[in-house]
Design a protein around this motif. Structure first.
Motif, PDB file in Angstrom:
ATOM      1  N   SER A 179       0.851  -1.184   0.000  1.00 25.57           N
ATOM      2  CA  SER A 179       0.000   0.000   0.000  1.00 25.57           C
ATOM      3  C   SER A 179       0.889   1.236   0.000  1.00 25.57           C
ATOM      4  CB  SER A 179      -0.936  -0.001   1.206  1.00 25.57           C
ATOM      5  OG  SER A 179      -0.201   0.019   2.407  1.00 25.57           O
ATOM      6  N   ARG A 180       0.352   2.292  -0.501  1.00 30.98           N
ATOM      7  CA  ARG A 180       1.094   3.555  -0.584  1.00 30.98           C
ATOM      8  C   ARG A 180       0.788   4.363   0.661  1.00 30.98           C
ATOM      9  NH1 ARG A 180       4.921   5.191  -3.666  1.00 30.98           N
ATOM     10  NH2 ARG A 180       5.155   7.402  -4.027  1.00 30.98           N
ATOM     11  N   ILE A 181       1.844   4.869   1.314  1.00 31.95           N
ATOM     12  CA  ILE A 181       1.647   5.733   2.466  1.00 31.95           C
ATOM     13  C   ILE A 181       2.315   7.075   2.203  1.00 31.95           C
ATOM     14  CG2 ILE A 181       1.436   3.846   4.126  1.00 31.95           C
ATOM     15  CD1 ILE A 181       4.348   4.525   5.016  1.00 31.95           C
ATOM     16  N   GLU A 182       1.777   8.099   2.835  1.00 27.57           N
ATOM     17  CA  GLU A 182       2.338   9.435   2.748  1.00 27.57           C
ATOM     18  C   GLU A 182       2.434   9.990   4.154  1.00 27.57           C
ATOM     19  OE1 GLU A 182       0.246  11.939   0.020  1.00 27.57           O
ATOM     20  OE2 GLU A 182       0.224  10.401  -1.543  1.00 27.57           O
ATOM     21  N   MET A 183       3.486  10.759   4.391  1.00 29.94           N
ATOM     22  CA  MET A 183       3.688  11.426   5.672  1.00 29.94           C
ATOM     23  C   MET A 183       4.608  12.605   5.437  1.00 29.94           C
ATOM     24  SD  MET A 183       6.273   8.647   7.498  1.00 29.94           S
ATOM     25  CE  MET A 183       5.283   7.228   7.106  1.00 29.94           C
TER      26      MET A 183
ATOM     27  N   ASP B 255       5.775   2.870  -1.051  1.00 29.60           N
ATOM     28  CA  ASP B 255       4.976   1.655  -1.023  1.00 29.60           C
ATOM     29  C   ASP B 255       5.522   0.748   0.065  1.00 29.60           C
ATOM     30  OD1 ASP B 255       3.332   2.368  -3.206  1.00 29.60           O
ATOM     31  OD2 ASP B 255       4.933   1.807  -4.589  1.00 29.60           O
TER      32      ASP B 255
ATOM     33  N   SER C 208       6.650   9.740   0.649  1.00 29.67           N
ATOM     34  CA  SER C 208       5.702   8.668   0.386  1.00 29.67           C
ATOM     35  C   SER C 208       6.464   7.439  -0.071  1.00 29.67           C
ATOM     36  CB  SER C 208       4.681   9.087  -0.677  1.00 29.67           C
ATOM     37  OG  SER C 208       5.329   9.362  -1.894  1.00 29.67           O
TER      38      SER C 208
ATOM     39  N   SER D 180       7.393  16.398   2.540  1.00 30.74           N
ATOM     40  CA  SER D 180       6.458  15.326   2.186  1.00 30.74           C
ATOM     41  C   SER D 180       7.228  14.108   1.705  1.00 30.74           C
ATOM     42  CB  SER D 180       5.509  15.779   1.074  1.00 30.74           C
ATOM     43  OG  SER D 180       4.657  16.782   1.554  1.00 30.74           O
TER      44      SER D 180
ATOM     45  N   ALA E 203       2.723   1.979   8.256  1.00 26.29           N
ATOM     46  CA  ALA E 203       1.352   2.346   7.910  1.00 26.29           C
ATOM     47  C   ALA E 203       0.664   3.102   9.041  1.00 26.29           C
ATOM     48  CB  ALA E 203       0.550   1.100   7.539  1.00 26.29           C
ATOM     49  N   GLU E 204       1.068   2.851  10.282  1.00 22.92           N
ATOM     50  CA  GLU E 204       0.486   3.567  11.414  1.00 22.92           C
ATOM     51  C   GLU E 204       0.889   5.042  11.419  1.00 22.92           C
ATOM     52  OE1 GLU E 204       0.077   0.892  15.240  1.00 22.92           O
ATOM     53  OE2 GLU E 204       2.065   0.603  14.324  1.00 22.92           O
TER      54      GLU E 204
ATOM     55  N   ALA F 188       1.125   6.806   8.635  1.00 26.18           N
ATOM     56  CA  ALA F 188       0.577   7.444   7.432  1.00 26.18           C
ATOM     57  C   ALA F 188      -0.196   8.695   7.837  1.00 26.18           C
ATOM     58  CB  ALA F 188      -0.332   6.475   6.684  1.00 26.18           C
ATOM     59  N   GLY F 189       0.104   9.796   7.164  1.00 23.42           N
ATOM     60  CA  GLY F 189      -0.557  11.061   7.437  1.00 23.42           C
ATOM     61  C   GLY F 189       0.038  11.841   8.602  1.00 23.42           C
TER      62      GLY F 189
END
Length: 161
Positions: A2-6, A16, A14, A12, A65-66, A68-69
């Motif tokens: 999955s793709r995550i961004e932070m 996979d 991001s 910025s 993933a936790e 992300a954002g």
């Protein structure tokens, strides 16, 4: 995958990731931010401490993933804007709060969290806060002294062990 961004150190980012990818692995392997050290993979040593949304966490036990954002700060993001050492990093240098340096990024990140919570900690408070960080080279005396100095306190009276 999955793709995550932070946002990492104000930039910025991001990538996979697999569901099992640890934040420490994402920072080191995907983003090439190798200042976050992994010493144990079991949350025992504290070498991997980073800040996620302003809270100190051990990146070896948090999934990427936790985060992300989130806003993540690593040791690479601690320097002053001009690239010079921040007050905590400078205090570690001035008071010889490191030897081999492996634990130092985690110690600095933990120190920053402590000083945010307790701007003028006592020696006992510093020692208690660092219980989750292991240094295999020092007796912690100079690390404690450096953190107290970074808080603006006079450390001349801090006793040697």
């Amino acid at each position: 995958m999955s793709r995550i961004e932070m946002v990492v150190n104000g930039v910025s980012a991001s990538g996979d990731v697999e569901g099992r990818t640890l934040l420490s692995s994402f920072l080191r392997d995907e983003l090439q931010l190798t200042g976050t050290h992994v010493g144990c993979d079991t949350s025992q040593c504290g070498a991997c401490v980073v800040h996620v949304d302003g809270v100190a966490v051990k990146a070896c036990t948090m999934l990427a993933a936790e985060a992300a954002g989130a806003e993540v700060t690593t040791i690479e993001g601690m320097a002053n804007a001009d690239g010079s050492l921040n007050v905590i990093q400078q205090a570690f240098q001035d008071h010889h709060g490191l030897q081999c340096g492996f634990c130092t990024p985690g110690m600095v990140m933990s120190a920053a969290a402590l000083l945010k919570e307790t701007p003028k900690p006592s020696e006992a408070e510093v020692r208690h806060y660092l219980e989750g960080n292991i240094c295999r080279c020092t007796g912690y005396h100079n690390i404690v002294k450096a953190i107290m100095a970074a808080s603006g306190q006079d450390v001349a009276a801090v006793a040697a062990e």
